[in-house]
Design an enzyme around this catalytic site. Sequence first.
Site, PDB file in Angstrom:
ATOM      1  N   SER A  42       0.841  -1.204   0.000  1.00 56.01           N
ATOM      2  CA  SER A  42       0.000   0.000   0.000  1.00 56.01           C
ATOM      3  C   SER A  42       0.871   1.247   0.000  1.00 56.01           C
ATOM      4  O   SER A  42       1.757   1.399   0.832  1.00 56.01           O
ATOM      5  CB  SER A  42      -0.876   0.041   1.256  1.00 56.01           C
ATOM      6  N   ARG A  96       0.243  -8.157  -3.678  1.00 57.73           N
ATOM      7  CA  ARG A  96       0.563  -9.357  -2.902  1.00 57.73           C
ATOM      8  C   ARG A  96      -0.723 -10.031  -2.471  1.00 57.73           C
ATOM      9  O   ARG A  96      -1.780  -9.411  -2.457  1.00 57.73           O
ATOM     10  CB  ARG A  96       1.428  -9.033  -1.680  1.00 57.73           C
ATOM     11  N   THR A  97      -0.616 -11.315  -2.150  1.00 49.51           N
ATOM     12  CA  THR A  97      -1.742 -12.009  -1.528  1.00 49.51           C
ATOM     13  C   THR A  97      -1.536 -11.933  -0.022  1.00 49.51           C
ATOM     14  O   THR A  97      -0.462 -12.256   0.481  1.00 49.51           O
ATOM     15  CB  THR A  97      -1.792 -13.478  -1.989  1.00 49.51           C
ATOM     16  N   GLU A 197      -5.980  -2.998  14.459  1.00 52.01           N
ATOM     17  CA  GLU A 197      -5.863  -3.376  15.862  1.00 52.01           C
ATOM     18  C   GLU A 197      -6.801  -2.541  16.740  1.00 52.01           C
ATOM     19  O   GLU A 197      -7.148  -1.409  16.407  1.00 52.01           O
ATOM     20  CB  GLU A 197      -4.424  -3.143  16.371  1.00 52.01           C
ATOM     21  N   SER A 216       1.204  -7.864   6.682  1.00 51.70           N
ATOM     22  CA  SER A 216       1.961  -8.561   5.634  1.00 51.70           C
ATOM     23  C   SER A 216       3.414  -8.745   6.065  1.00 51.70           C
ATOM     24  O   SER A 216       3.743  -8.635   7.238  1.00 51.70           O
ATOM     25  CB  SER A 216       1.906  -7.757   4.326  1.00 51.70           C
ATOM     26  N   ASN A 239      -0.467   5.737   8.618  1.00 52.65           N
ATOM     27  CA  ASN A 239      -1.377   6.214   9.673  1.00 52.65           C
ATOM     28  C   ASN A 239      -0.739   5.913  11.019  1.00 52.65           C
ATOM     29  O   ASN A 239       0.082   5.008  11.126  1.00 52.65           O
ATOM     30  CB  ASN A 239      -2.734   5.503   9.580  1.00 52.65           C
TER      31      ASN A 239
HETATM   32  I1  8IG Z   1      -1.788   0.841   5.534  1.00 48.45           I
HETATM   33  O1  8IG Z   1      -2.694   0.549  11.416  1.00 48.45           O
HETATM   34  C1  8IG Z   1      -2.054  -0.025   7.285  1.00 48.45           C
HETATM   35  N1  8IG Z   1      -2.025  -1.333   7.371  1.00 48.45           N
HETATM   36  N2  8IG Z   1      -2.521  -4.001  11.116  1.00 48.45           N
HETATM   37  N3  8IG Z   1      -2.627  -1.700  11.280  1.00 48.45           N
HETATM   38  C2  8IG Z   1      -2.475  -2.815  10.532  1.00 48.45           C
HETATM   39  N4  8IG Z   1      -2.287  -2.794   9.231  1.00 48.45           N
HETATM   40  C3  8IG Z   1      -2.218  -1.607   8.654  1.00 48.45           C
HETATM   41  C4  8IG Z   1      -2.358  -0.408   9.337  1.00 48.45           C
HETATM   42  C5  8IG Z   1      -2.566  -0.458  10.736  1.00 48.45           C
HETATM   43  N5  8IG Z   1      -2.258   0.588   8.458  1.00 48.45           N
END
Ligand code: 8IG
Length: 281
Positions: A42, A96-97, A197, A216, A239
């Site tokens: 991402s 990706r998977t 989470e 991942s 984030n």
């Molecule tokens: I982009 O805050 C992304 N992927 N587990 N937690 C988890 N995966 C994520 C997060 C996150 N932000």
Amino acid sequence: MTSWPDLADPCTDPTEVAEAAAAVIAEQTGADHHDVALVLGSGWARTADLIGTTVATVDNSLVPGFRKPAVEGHAGSMRSVAIGSTGKRALVFGTRTHFYEGHGVRAVVHGVRTARAAGCTTLVLTNGCGGLNPAWGPGTPVLIRDHLNLTANSPIEGAHFVDLTDLYSARLRAIARRVDPGLDEGVYVQFRGPHYETPAEVAMARILGGDLVGMSTALEAIAAREAGLEVLGISLVTNLAAGISATPLSHEEVLEAGRAAAGRCGSLLAAVVTRIAEGAR
Ligand code: 8IG
């Protein structure tokens, strides 16, 4: 329509599917081997263009064992990219998977095994993730120094006791820090997802020594080490993890942070991959 062995069938040897995939990739790209593999997570999708010239794009549906992406913002194809003027080739997976898709851990690490079968000696894993350090604003790239695998799973089949000391190559991290001396390092925590989470889980991750939370990378890194690949992991904090920031998480926010950081991440990745290629083999 050609058919190939089903990865999900326990009787199938995943290495054979990876070899079949590598043969299709060689045929479709005209490159008998690739040197460096990249998985773009991402926020990283646009960075491939800065690495070099795309020589060929191959739809995942043509390649044995690959699946269509489940996540918006990911591309369902891979490409062969000439790395600057080094004469080396990068095999760039645009998607990706994920483990949370429920197709099993073999599907998760199939790209890694395919990269090995295609001749790659280095794997660069990227992802978008949540950050626990409030100093890492959305759009900050962070090197993965180590991980906590909280998936309760492993990509390794059978009694192979693979050593994971220095899983994330100190040599490659040093190369990345020469490119960008301001890069921080952290411990990546792979949760199963696909939910983010709870604040309590983020607090737990911190107590356990985690700095980054995502869905991942850890399982892929383990498979890479088993396959003998040297691994570099780079997270893009898109984030602040739940409970660290006052606002709830949204996938939109994640996509927007990725778009905003594409330039910095792209030049970082391009410079790192070029240096790896200059020294590779
Ligand atoms: I982009 O805050 C992304 N992927 N587990 N937690 C988890 N995966 C994520 C997060 C996150 N932000």
